[in-house]
Design a protein around this motif. Structure first.
Motif, PDB file in Angstrom:
ATOM      1  N   VAL A 223       0.838  -1.200   0.000  1.00 36.24           N
ATOM      2  CA  VAL A 223       0.000   0.000   0.000  1.00 36.24           C
ATOM      3  C   VAL A 223       0.874   1.251   0.000  1.00 36.24           C
ATOM      4  O   VAL A 223       1.891   1.311   0.687  1.00 36.24           O
ATOM      5  N   ASN A 225       0.621   5.269   0.742  1.00 34.19           N
ATOM      6  CA  ASN A 225      -0.231   6.278   1.366  1.00 34.19           C
ATOM      7  C   ASN A 225       0.221   7.688   1.002  1.00 34.19           C
ATOM      8  O   ASN A 225       1.362   8.076   1.263  1.00 34.19           O
ATOM      9  N   LYS A 250      -4.234   1.076  -7.946  1.00 37.44           N
ATOM     10  CA  LYS A 250      -5.213   1.010  -6.865  1.00 37.44           C
ATOM     11  C   LYS A 250      -4.582   0.812  -5.503  1.00 37.44           C
ATOM     12  O   LYS A 250      -5.260   0.928  -4.472  1.00 37.44           O
ATOM     13  N   SER A 251      -3.294   0.538  -5.469  1.00 41.79           N
ATOM     14  CA  SER A 251      -2.588   0.404  -4.192  1.00 41.79           C
ATOM     15  C   SER A 251      -2.306   1.754  -3.544  1.00 41.79           C
ATOM     16  O   SER A 251      -1.886   1.825  -2.393  1.00 41.79           O
ATOM     17  N   ASN A 253      -3.512   5.170  -1.872  1.00 38.24           N
ATOM     18  CA  ASN A 253      -4.635   5.781  -1.166  1.00 38.24           C
ATOM     19  C   ASN A 253      -4.286   7.215  -0.773  1.00 38.24           C
ATOM     20  O   ASN A 253      -3.107   7.565  -0.665  1.00 38.24           O
ATOM     21  N   VAL A 277     -12.583   7.018  -7.465  1.00 40.40           N
ATOM     22  CA  VAL A 277     -11.569   6.845  -6.407  1.00 40.40           C
ATOM     23  C   VAL A 277     -12.094   7.190  -5.013  1.00 40.40           C
ATOM     24  O   VAL A 277     -11.318   7.253  -4.054  1.00 40.40           O
ATOM     25  N   ASP A 279     -13.589   5.546  -2.799  1.00 43.45           N
ATOM     26  CA  ASP A 279     -13.309   4.536  -1.776  1.00 43.45           C
ATOM     27  C   ASP A 279     -11.834   4.469  -1.402  1.00 43.45           C
ATOM     28  O   ASP A 279     -11.456   3.751  -0.462  1.00 43.45           O
ATOM     29  N   ARG A 280     -10.982   5.236  -2.103  1.00 38.69           N
ATOM     30  CA  ARG A 280      -9.548   5.264  -1.808  1.00 38.69           C
ATOM     31  C   ARG A 280      -9.136   6.555  -1.105  1.00 38.69           C
ATOM     32  O   ARG A 280      -7.955   6.810  -0.897  1.00 38.69           O
TER      33      ARG A 280
END
Length: 391
Positions: A223, A225, A250-251, A253, A277, A279-280
């Motif tokens: 992920v 960030n 998609k990794s 956020n 996006v 939900d991210r």
């Protein structure tokens, strides 16, 4: 002025006028607090006159520093008609009974003290230092160039901004020294206000290295960030950061920390939903400054794609925490390893630069931040200016 018994250097009795002071710890509030704290540690005597948020638990106190606080504006944009004159009247009354070596005034909060010095400067020759965190003329120029309104707020547009322009010009005229947080601000003051270059000094913002450090990094496997901290406004160009997330794997956020008008936050969410996006993205709202380190600890890259800035404290907080920064809207005195600038604010460019920085894996030069951007270092820079104008 006195000579410090410890090192033989001059120490000063300083009166500070500043609107933003903790609590809360958002906006510019940490800067004058930590500057005052380290000026006190240098042996100076500091008295503060500041704004106070209702029910905030403030003002935050510093041992050995007297703080006079005054209720903040009842409506946004009315500070120069409410808190500022009230604080200035109280300050001038206090001044009758107290010796002061330096008036150190931050931003437009000093409008009425600037007027006082213009009229009575022949009687009160106390050196005045004005501290610019931006220039009103510069901000208006950027807004005009990008076809943005100066503000959606009636009081800011018709009261605060015109009075702020007057304040800037008066500050230049009556100050012995003008401190600016960026080279860009200095050039704006010279261009718009005819500021004499010899009275302009660059002292970039600092960071509380005792609070923000790179010691505890927390990584989540697989992920990435992205973090933004600050006001959620048009000037910060967050909508392009949100759109840019759609071009990233998609990794990736995004966490957005800060306050904003419901209408603008609603538009950001609409944009995020439109490009798939939402939900991210985490809309975290306001987070107190002292609680930000845990967010920096889990962040891979900090992004602030603003149209205009001074030198944001959050940039230095991220760098001090070992987080690379992608930014725009300001410049710095010297390059910092780990700080990257955008030359194009499109969503595609922002996403491309994020990927490039993540792939480069260049570490942030945290030791450079600690050496040159700690508030101790900044207090020493300001001290040198005091000594120069009081020779």
């Amino acid at each position: 002025m006195e000579n410090s018994k410890e090192n033989g250097n001059k120490t000063f009795k300083i009166a500070r006028l500043i609107y933003d002071w903790p609590k809360p710890w958002d906006g510019l509030a940490p800067a004058p607090y930590y500057l005052t704290k380290h000026q006190k540690e240098l042996g100076n005597e500091v008295t503060v006159f500041c704004g106070r948020w209702a029910r905030s638990g403030g003002p935050e106190m510093i041992k050995g520093v007297k703080v006079f606080s005054f209720p903040r504006e009842p409506l946004e944009g009315l500070m120069l008609l409410t808190t500022a004159p009230l604080a200035t009247i109280r300050f001038l009354f206090w001044r009758i009974f107290n010796k002061v070596d330096i008036y150190h005034v931050h931003g437009h909060f000093g409008l009425y003290l600037y007027l006082y010095k213009l009229i009575f400067g022949w009687l009160d020759d106390t050196p005045l230092v004005s501290h610019f965190h931006n220039t009103t003329a510069g901000r208006l120029e950027i807004a005009k160039k990008d076809n943005l309104p100066a503000s959606d707020n009636f009081f800011i547009r018709h009261i605060s901004l015109p009075l702020s322009l007057i304040s800037d010009k008066l500050a230049i005229r009556v100050s012995c020294a003008c401190i600016f947080v960026s080279k860009q601000n200095i050039e704006e003051a010279i261009r718009f206000y005819n500021a004499p270059r010899e009275k302009c000094f660059l002292v970039e913002s600092g960071v509380a290295c005792e609070v923000f450090s790179a010691e505890e990094k927390i990584r989540t496997e697989g992920v990435k960030n992205i973090l933004y901290v600050g006001a959620l406004t048009e000037r910060k160009n967050i909508q392009n950061l949100v759109e840019g997330l759609s071009f990233l794997p998609k990794s990736y956020n995004l966490t957005l920390i800060g306050r904003g008008h419901d209408s603008y936050i609603g538009r950001l969410k609409e944009t995020a939903e439109k490009v798939g996006v939402l939900d991210r993205i985490s809309f975290a709202g306001y987070i107190e400054n002292s609680k930000l380190p845990k967010f920096y600890a889990t962040t891979d890259i900090f992004v602030i794609p603003s149209l205009y800035e001074g030198l944001p404290k959050v940039v230095l907080e991220a760098l001090a925490s070992g987080v690379p920064v992608l930014a725009s809207g300001f410049d710095i005195k010297s390059p910092i390893k780990g700080l990257y600038f955008l030359d194009n604010l499109t969503s595609r460019k922002i996403s491309n630069e994020i990927v490039r920085i993540m792939r480069s894996r260049v570490p942030v030069d945290v030791s450079y931040i600690e050496k040159f951007y700690s508030w101790k270092a900044k207090a020493e820079e300001v001290q040198a200016i005091y000594e120069k104008i009081t020779k």
